[in-house]
Enzyme design. Structure first.
Site, PDB file in Angstrom:
ATOM      1  N   ASP A  43      33.110  48.489  46.914  1.00 19.34           N
ATOM      2  CA  ASP A  43      34.275  49.172  47.496  1.00 19.34           C
ATOM      3  C   ASP A  43      34.046  50.648  47.809  1.00 19.34           C
ATOM      4  OD1 ASP A  43      35.350  46.699  46.969  1.00 19.34           O
ATOM      5  OD2 ASP A  43      36.658  47.375  45.357  1.00 19.34           O
ATOM      6  N   LYS A 152      36.660  41.180  49.987  1.00 11.27           N
ATOM      7  CA  LYS A 152      37.221  40.578  48.774  1.00 11.27           C
ATOM      8  C   LYS A 152      38.710  40.913  48.689  1.00 11.27           C
ATOM      9  CE  LYS A 152      35.844  44.123  45.345  1.00 11.27           C
ATOM     10  NZ  LYS A 152      37.179  44.500  44.852  1.00 11.27           N
ATOM     11  N   CYS A 185      37.358  47.301  39.725  1.00 11.94           N
ATOM     12  CA  CYS A 185      36.609  46.291  40.471  1.00 11.94           C
ATOM     13  C   CYS A 185      35.168  46.123  39.996  1.00 11.94           C
ATOM     14  CB  CYS A 185      36.648  46.621  41.957  1.00 11.94           C
ATOM     15  SG  CYS A 185      38.315  46.493  42.648  1.00 11.94           S
TER      16      CYS A 185
END
EC number: 3.5.1.110
Length: 248
Positions: A43, A152, A185
């Site tokens: 990310d 995702k 995450c």
């Protein structure tokens, strides 16, 4: 008192593994074969690392992300040179947020991006929405040919993605994690990987937390104590460079 082993952790390796390296880490060193390893970049989007992105707008401190970006860039370069597969994740949904789930999903209630947009309707369709600047990877960390980019929809990179099947198809067993956020995450993906028998390693100085510094410390403690190993970018790059220098 934590138990620390003196010998490096060695997975039963495949016969085709040509080179095995040992990475200094906590709580003990860990051996890995580059061709059986992936570097996971979690990310690294404007949403998480840039001023005016989602985390910044939601009130999280992102002032220390520039060194993290630089360290991830170093780790990516070293990984590519060593033949390690690089996998980028982008977290988010469609611009109508159908994929985020409605009120029947805990994600609707806990996602700080969704909560921020409900408080500030003018941001609707701008945070973590595919096709928007917020969703894009930061300029400094762009995929190259041979890299993998996976969307995702939730914190874990294993949930509703191709990650597990891709790793198995490439014969990958070790996952080296970088990215944001360590306590959300990154840790979620590493934990799910642990349950699927992957060996997870975090490069601490190539990650950043969402929240106060103790969130980073707690996440790294959990990882090194229960779910994986913790190292740093210098150790990773130096470990990968050693066999390359011997063959130069």
């Amino acid at each position: 008192m934590k138990i620390v082993e003196n010998q490096p952790v060695v997975r039963r390796q495949s016969p085709q593994a040509e080179v095995t390296l040992t990475l200094p880490a906590r709580p003990e060193a860990i051996a890995f074969a580059p061709q059986e390893t992936a570097l996971i970049v979690v990310d690294m989007q404007n949403a998480y690392a840039s001023q005016g992105g989602y985390l910044d707008l939601a009130g999280f401190d992102i002032s220390a992300t520039a060194p993290v970006i630089a360290n991830i860039k170093r780790a990516i370069s070293a990984a590519r040179a060593a033949g390690i597969k690089v996998i980028f994740f982008q977290n988010g949904w469609d611009n109508q947020y159908v994929e985020a789930g409605g009120q029947g999903s805990p994600n609707w209630h806990k996602s700080n991006a969704l909560k921020t947009m409900r408080k500030r309707p003018e941001l609707m369709g701008k945070l973590l929405a595919r096709g928007d600047w917020d969703y894009d990877l930061v300029d400094e960390l762009q995929p190259q040919a041979g890299d993998i980019v996976l969307p995702k929809p939730r914190y874990s990179g294993f949930f509703n993605t191709q990650l597990d099947s891709l790793l198995r198809s490439y014969g990958i067993h070790h996952l080296v994690f970088t990215g944001i956020a360590t306590n959300v995450c990154v840790e979620s993906t590493l934990r799910d990987g642990f349950f699927l028998e992957y060996f997870g390693i975090v490069l601490a100085d190539a990650t950043h937390q969402a929240g106060p510094q103790f969130a980073q410390q707690a996440a790294l403690y959990n990882i090194e104590t229960f779910f994986g190993w913790v190292s740093d970018v210098d150790s990773f790059c130096n470990t990968l460079a050693a066999p390359l220098s011997q063959t130069a």
